[in-house]
Design an enzyme around this catalytic site. Structure first.
Site, PDB file in Angstrom:
ATOM      1  N   THR A   1       0.835  -1.209   0.000  1.00 16.22           N
ATOM      2  CA  THR A   1       0.000   0.000   0.000  1.00 16.22           C
ATOM      3  C   THR A   1       0.869   1.258   0.000  1.00 16.22           C
ATOM      4  O   THR A   1       0.535   2.252  -0.639  1.00 16.22           O
ATOM      5  CB  THR A   1      -0.900   0.044   1.261  1.00 16.22           C
ATOM      6  OG1 THR A   1      -1.569  -1.200   1.413  1.00 16.22           O
ATOM      7  CG2 THR A   1      -1.935   1.142   1.170  1.00 16.22           C
TER       8      THR A   1
ATOM      9  N   ARG B   1      -8.985  -6.200   7.910  1.00 16.41           N
ATOM     10  CA  ARG B   1      -9.693  -5.036   8.422  1.00 16.41           C
ATOM     11  C   ARG B   1     -11.174  -5.174   8.049  1.00 16.41           C
ATOM     12  O   ARG B   1     -11.494  -5.484   6.904  1.00 16.41           O
ATOM     13  CB  ARG B   1      -9.146  -3.752   7.809  1.00 16.41           C
ATOM     14  CG  ARG B   1      -7.632  -3.582   7.948  1.00 16.41           C
ATOM     15  CD  ARG B   1      -7.239  -2.119   7.747  1.00 16.41           C
ATOM     16  NE  ARG B   1      -5.806  -1.945   7.540  1.00 16.41           N
ATOM     17  CZ  ARG B   1      -4.876  -2.017   8.489  1.00 16.41           C
ATOM     18  NH1 ARG B   1      -5.220  -2.293   9.730  1.00 16.41           N
ATOM     19  NH2 ARG B   1      -3.594  -1.837   8.209  1.00 16.41           N
TER      20      ARG B   1
ATOM     21  N   ASP C   1       6.010   8.409  10.699  1.00 18.27           N
ATOM     22  CA  ASP C   1       6.554   9.310   9.684  1.00 18.27           C
ATOM     23  C   ASP C   1       5.762  10.616   9.567  1.00 18.27           C
ATOM     24  O   ASP C   1       5.986  11.394   8.644  1.00 18.27           O
ATOM     25  CB  ASP C   1       6.625   8.607   8.324  1.00 18.27           C
ATOM     26  CG  ASP C   1       5.260   8.171   7.829  1.00 18.27           C
ATOM     27  OD1 ASP C   1       4.365   7.939   8.656  1.00 18.27           O
ATOM     28  OD2 ASP C   1       5.088   8.067   6.598  1.00 18.27           O
TER      29      ASP C   1
ATOM     30  N   LYS D   1      -0.496  12.660   2.856  1.00 19.35           N
ATOM     31  CA  LYS D   1      -1.310  13.037   3.994  1.00 19.35           C
ATOM     32  C   LYS D   1      -0.384  13.716   4.998  1.00 19.35           C
ATOM     33  O   LYS D   1       0.828  13.538   4.947  1.00 19.35           O
ATOM     34  CB  LYS D   1      -2.035  11.832   4.576  1.00 19.35           C
ATOM     35  CG  LYS D   1      -1.191  10.627   4.942  1.00 19.35           C
ATOM     36  CD  LYS D   1      -2.137   9.482   5.292  1.00 19.35           C
ATOM     37  CE  LYS D   1      -1.402   8.278   5.843  1.00 19.35           C
ATOM     38  NZ  LYS D   1      -0.941   7.368   4.787  1.00 19.35           N
TER      39      LYS D   1
ATOM     40  N   ASP E   1       1.894   9.575  13.717  1.00 18.82           N
ATOM     41  CA  ASP E   1       2.522   8.262  13.540  1.00 18.82           C
ATOM     42  C   ASP E   1       4.019   8.392  13.263  1.00 18.82           C
ATOM     43  O   ASP E   1       4.580   9.480  13.309  1.00 18.82           O
ATOM     44  CB  ASP E   1       1.815   7.471  12.428  1.00 18.82           C
ATOM     45  CG  ASP E   1       2.097   8.029  11.050  1.00 18.82           C
ATOM     46  OD1 ASP E   1       2.357   9.233  10.937  1.00 18.82           O
ATOM     47  OD2 ASP E   1       2.062   7.249  10.072  1.00 18.82           O
TER      48      ASP E   1
ATOM     49  N   SER F   1      -7.984   5.962   8.102  1.00 13.79           N
ATOM     50  CA  SER F   1      -6.840   5.515   8.901  1.00 13.79           C
ATOM     51  C   SER F   1      -6.062   6.694   9.481  1.00 13.79           C
ATOM     52  O   SER F   1      -4.840   6.633   9.587  1.00 13.79           O
ATOM     53  CB  SER F   1      -5.940   4.643   8.036  1.00 13.79           C
ATOM     54  OG  SER F   1      -5.599   5.339   6.847  1.00 13.79           O
TER      55      SER F   1
ATOM     56  N   ARG G   1       7.832  -2.686   2.781  1.00 17.26           N
ATOM     57  CA  ARG G   1       7.966  -2.791   4.244  1.00 17.26           C
ATOM     58  C   ARG G   1       8.332  -4.205   4.629  1.00 17.26           C
ATOM     59  O   ARG G   1       7.667  -5.149   4.209  1.00 17.26           O
ATOM     60  CB  ARG G   1       6.656  -2.431   4.935  1.00 17.26           C
ATOM     61  CG  ARG G   1       6.500  -0.962   5.008  1.00 17.26           C
ATOM     62  CD  ARG G   1       5.297  -0.552   5.792  1.00 17.26           C
ATOM     63  NE  ARG G   1       4.964   0.766   5.293  1.00 17.26           N
ATOM     64  CZ  ARG G   1       3.978   1.511   5.722  1.00 17.26           C
ATOM     65  NH1 ARG G   1       3.213   1.070   6.682  1.00 17.26           N
ATOM     66  NH2 ARG G   1       3.768   2.695   5.209  1.00 17.26           N
TER      67      ARG G   1
ATOM     68  N   ASP H   1       2.596  11.434   8.883  1.00 13.10           N
ATOM     69  CA  ASP H   1       1.533  11.762   7.917  1.00 13.10           C
ATOM     70  C   ASP H   1       0.132  11.506   8.482  1.00 13.10           C
ATOM     71  O   ASP H   1      -0.858  11.849   7.858  1.00 13.10           O
ATOM     72  CB  ASP H   1       1.733  11.039   6.570  1.00 13.10           C
ATOM     73  CG  ASP H   1       1.922   9.551   6.701  1.00 13.10           C
ATOM     74  OD1 ASP H   1       1.852   9.028   7.837  1.00 13.10           O
ATOM     75  OD2 ASP H   1       2.160   8.897   5.661  1.00 13.10           O
ATOM     76  N   ARG H   2       0.059  10.917   9.676  1.00  8.44           N
ATOM     77  CA  ARG H   2      -1.259  10.685  10.284  1.00  8.44           C
ATOM     78  C   ARG H   2      -1.423  11.519  11.532  1.00  8.44           C
ATOM     79  O   ARG H   2      -0.436  11.858  12.191  1.00  8.44           O
ATOM     80  CB  ARG H   2      -1.399   9.228  10.730  1.00  8.44           C
ATOM     81  CG  ARG H   2      -1.244   8.231   9.647  1.00  8.44           C
ATOM     82  CD  ARG H   2      -1.413   6.850  10.246  1.00  8.44           C
ATOM     83  NE  ARG H   2      -1.321   5.838   9.208  1.00  8.44           N
ATOM     84  CZ  ARG H   2      -1.865   4.649   9.284  1.00  8.44           C
ATOM     85  NH1 ARG H   2      -2.534   4.301  10.375  1.00  8.44           N
ATOM     86  NH2 ARG H   2      -1.745   3.782   8.308  1.00  8.44           N
TER      87      ARG H   2
ATOM     88  N   GLU I   1      -8.431   9.630   4.522  1.00 10.19           N
ATOM     89  CA  GLU I   1      -8.692   8.214   4.728  1.00 10.19           C
ATOM     90  C   GLU I   1      -9.128   7.982   6.165  1.00 10.19           C
ATOM     91  O   GLU I   1      -8.755   8.731   7.068  1.00 10.19           O
ATOM     92  CB  GLU I   1      -7.434   7.399   4.464  1.00 10.19           C
ATOM     93  CG  GLU I   1      -6.908   7.510   3.062  1.00 10.19           C
ATOM     94  CD  GLU I   1      -5.792   6.507   2.818  1.00 10.19           C
ATOM     95  OE1 GLU I   1      -6.087   5.435   2.267  1.00 10.19           O
ATOM     96  OE2 GLU I   1      -4.639   6.785   3.187  1.00 10.19           O
TER      97      GLU I   1
ATOM     98  N   SER J   1       6.391   3.841   8.483  1.00  9.81           N
ATOM     99  CA  SER J   1       5.247   4.599   8.957  1.00  9.81           C
ATOM    100  C   SER J   1       4.766   4.185  10.343  1.00  9.81           C
ATOM    101  O   SER J   1       5.490   4.306  11.315  1.00  9.81           O
ATOM    102  CB  SER J   1       4.127   4.504   7.934  1.00  9.81           C
ATOM    103  OG  SER J   1       3.089   5.366   8.287  1.00  9.81           O
ATOM    104  N   HIS J   2       3.526   3.655  10.421  1.00 10.63           N
ATOM    105  CA  HIS J   2       2.921   3.354  11.719  1.00 10.63           C
ATOM    106  C   HIS J   2       3.356   2.003  12.270  1.00 10.63           C
ATOM    107  O   HIS J   2       2.892   1.593  13.314  1.00 10.63           O
ATOM    108  CB  HIS J   2       1.395   3.377  11.572  1.00 10.63           C
ATOM    109  CG  HIS J   2       0.906   2.389  10.553  1.00 10.63           C
ATOM    110  ND1 HIS J   2       0.991   2.626   9.203  1.00 10.63           N
ATOM    111  CD2 HIS J   2       0.377   1.165  10.692  1.00 10.63           C
ATOM    112  CE1 HIS J   2       0.503   1.582   8.554  1.00 10.63           C
ATOM    113  NE2 HIS J   2       0.131   0.677   9.433  1.00 10.63           N
TER     114      HIS J   2
HETATM  115  C1  VG1 Z   1      -2.859   1.476   5.822  1.00  6.60           C
HETATM  116  C2  VG1 Z   1      -4.108   2.333   5.825  1.00  6.60           C
HETATM  117  C3  VG1 Z   1      -4.150   3.216   4.596  1.00  6.60           C
HETATM  118  C4  VG1 Z   1      -2.862   4.051   4.535  1.00  6.60           C
HETATM  119  C5  VG1 Z   1      -1.654   3.140   4.582  1.00  6.60           C
HETATM  120  C6  VG1 Z   1      -0.357   3.909   4.640  1.00  6.60           C
HETATM  121  O1  VG1 Z   1      -2.875   0.617   4.716  1.00  6.60           O
HETATM  122  O2  VG1 Z   1      -5.263   1.532   5.903  1.00  6.60           O
HETATM  123  O3  VG1 Z   1      -5.294   4.020   4.640  1.00  6.60           O
HETATM  124  O4  VG1 Z   1      -2.827   4.815   3.351  1.00  6.60           O
HETATM  125  O5  VG1 Z   1      -1.715   2.306   5.743  1.00  6.60           O
HETATM  126  O6  VG1 Z   1      -0.328   4.756   5.741  1.00  6.60           O
HETATM  127  P1  VG1 Z   1      -3.312  -0.939   4.802  1.00  6.60           P
HETATM  128  O7  VG1 Z   1      -3.056  -1.514   3.448  1.00  6.60           O
HETATM  129  O8  VG1 Z   1      -2.482  -1.541   5.894  1.00  6.60           O
HETATM  130  O9  VG1 Z   1      -4.749  -0.916   5.196  1.00  6.60           O
HETATM  131  V1  VG1 Z   1       1.155   5.120   6.457  1.00  6.60           V
HETATM  132  O10 VG1 Z   1       0.849   6.355   7.509  1.00  6.60           O
HETATM  133  O11 VG1 Z   1       1.476   3.582   7.183  1.00  6.60           O
HETATM  134  O12 VG1 Z   1       2.237   5.342   5.228  1.00  6.60           O
HETATM  135 CO    CO Z   2       2.472   7.173   8.120  1.00  7.16          CO
END
Ligand code: VG1
Ligand code: CO
Length: 559
Positions: free
Chosen positions: A33, A512, A295, A392, A293, A381, A37, A297-298, A379, A128-129
């Protein structure tokens, strides 16, 4: 130029050597996504990082003419990986690199720098998270010239390159000193180390009413608690909220980026941001709480003893955008990812603008923003953003909320409740089943897909099903089609159940389940979403067999 830095003297003494290293492809370098990772241990295998970076360079053209921005969220391996990337960029003859001081850049700041400097793209080192540390995760995201995540055709090409790679190029040199701003050369590559915060802070100042924010935050009457979760936003939030806007020292918690995020999980939700959640649940509590989070962006937005669902947050932002200087001219349109609640659609309808529905992941907003179709997007999330960047942006969302509060002189809770009264409430929840057996997860999804073909017209959880599908998206700008983006059960009354497998995890699979139901009656707006949605939740669990199939007592995370 760069005379005070070590590498220049290394260059001058002529001991640097470009090496071509023989390698073998790794089968698993397909970006998900949001970038590639993997566990740190995977990234630290010999050649693993190098292969991916060389594949990326192979997918780009005219390297000597390119400027790339580089930085990361400070997690474990950031420091070492960035040095490898600099040496490989020089060996491949990349023209110029702009690097965040200390190797740090939040994802939105990287997007900002790419745009501000007219760079051709950027490499962001972040998972990221996902948790960090030696046993945690590492990741690499590639962004393109608009400042946004590479579209699928680019990530596909990088992946293709990883599957045929046989060699990579790297220079032998000492580490580049990234601790001070300035410029050095490594072979023909110009490397500029920049303040990671300055350009980003300047952009924020253009969008928001900093005088009004200063009055709000500097007066001592309105208290904010921002939990940086020992991730990358600490330096940004401290510089902007405390130093620039006069919020009390101590407003920003856990502000030092640590390689393991202090052992925490930098995912700003009610489960993992428990320190902030407790502070905001206390009496007395600060007026406004936020967490971001890994990085940056959230952002999770909290009022006193009040949680703002991210889907509601985006809708409230859109409905109040006219109060914020950067958006006074109106919104061209808005967009949300498919699983995000339809609260935003209601605002768009009232404003008479389009609301686009895209697959999960920020890359799908890029064309809509670039073509001027939308101004604001988000989003479920905890990600929201706008045309100011192509990512974001957590701190931007916080400043947006604070600017709306400063304009309306109301609390977070008052603003959200007024929004519900005005538009009705889209009750919403997301249940995450993290790290379940990948085979079980895939079985659940494929059986659901089969079952769904027979569901239309039936009534479950007290709601009649109108239609079931597997979400597919056709980009209105370039016509590209993206399929299988989530199984949807759409009810006649607008309620929805959506099932989706995560594309960002590194262990097992994460399922999810997204559940939504619209309630117009304001007498019911105060209900707990888990109670209000109990019928649909039970139906979603029953249909998927998630609890019996996984042996779990319930979801890992409820949002
Ligand atoms: C998750 C979220 C999605 C977001 C992505 C990257 O993806 O649901 O909305 O864009 O993380 O966010 P997934 O495929 O795990 O549902 V970040 O802040 O981790 O770059
Ligand atoms: Co992030």
């Amino acid at each position: 130029m760069g005379t005070r830095n070590q590498p220049t003297s290394v260059l001058e003494s002529g001991i640097m050597k470009i090496r071509t290293v023989t390698t073998e492809p790794f089968a698993d370098q397909k970006p998900g996504t949001s970038g590639l990772r993997k566990k740190v241990s995977v990234f630290r295998q010999p050649h693993y990082l190098e292969n991916f970076i060389q594949a990326l360079f192979n997918a780009l053209h005219d390297l000597p003419t390119l400027t790339l921005v580089i930085g990361g969220d400070g997690r474990f391996h950031n420091r070492d990986a960035i040095q490898v990337i600099l040496r490989m960029a020089a060996a491949n003859g990349v023209g110029r690199l702009i690097v965040g001081r200390g190797g740090l850049l939040s994802t939105p700041a990287a997007s900002c720098l790419i745009r501000a400097h007219g760079a051709n793209g950027g490499i962001i080192l972040s998972a990221s998270h996902n948790p960090g540390g030696v046993n945690g995760d590492f990741g690499i995201k590639f962004n393109v010239a608009n400042g946004g995540p590479a579209p699928e055709r680019v990530t596909e090409e990088i992946f293709r390159q990883t599957q045929t790679i046989r060699q990579y190029r790297i220079i032998d040199s000492d580490d580049i000193d990234l601790s001070r701003d300035g410029e050095v050369r490594l072979e023909n590559t110009r490397i500029t180390v920049v303040d990671p915060v300055a350009d980003y802070a300047a952009l924020m100042e253009k969008l928001f009413d900093f005088d009004r924010l200063q009055d709000l935050l500097g007066g001592g009457m309105f208290n904010v608690c921002f939990d940086a979760m020992h991730a990358v936003t600490g330096p940004y939030a401290t510089a902007i909220l405390e130093r620039r806007l006069g919020a009390m020292p101590g407003t920003v918690l856990n502000y030092t980026p640590l390689v393991d995020f202090g052992g925490g999980h930098p995912d700003p939700n009610l489960t993992y941001a428990s320190e902030l959640v407790e502070i905001m649940a206390a009496t007395p509590a600060p007026d406004f709480g936020a967490a971001s989070d890994g990085d940056g962006d959230r952002a999770m937005i909290l009022g006193q003893r009040f949680f703002v669902s991210p889907s509601d947050s985006i809708a409230v932002m859109a409905a109040n955008a006219h109060l914020v200087p950067g958006y006074r001219g109106g919104l061209a349109g808005v967009a949300r990812s498919m699983p995000t609640s339809q609260a935003l659609d209601r605002v768009a309808k009232r404003l008479g603008i389009d609301c686009y529905e895209t697959p999960t992941g920020w890359k799908y907003f890029g064309n809509l923003l670039d073509s001027g179709r939308i101004t604001l997007c988000g989003e479920e999330s905890f990600g929201a953003g706008s045309s100011h960047l192509r990512e974001k942006d957590g701190l931007w969302a916080v400043l947006f909320w604070l600017d709306v509060i400063a304009a309306r002189r109301q609390s977070v809770e008052q603003i959200v409740r007024a929004h519900w009264r005005d538009y009705g409430r889209n009750f919403y929840t997301r249940h995450d089943y993290e790290n379940i057996d990948a085979n079980v997860a895939h079985d659940i999804v494929s059986e659901l897909r089969t079952k769904m073909a027979t569901l239309s017209g039936k009534t479950i959880g007290g709601h009649q099903i109108a239609k079931c599908d597997d979400f597919s998206y056709t980009d209105p700008v370039d016509g590209s089609v993206t399929q299988q983006q989530g199984l949807r059960i759409l009810f006649r009354d607008g309620s929805r159940i959506v099932y989706r497998l995560s594309g960002t995890g590194t262990e097992g699979a994460t399922l999810r389940i997204y559940i939504e139901q619209y309630v117009a009656d304001s007498a019911r707006h105060g209900d707990d979403p888990q109670t209000a949605l109990a019928g649909l939740i039970a139906a979603a669990n029953h249909l998927s067999g998630i609890l019996t199939r996984t042996g779990r007592g319930g979801p890992t995370v409820i949002t």
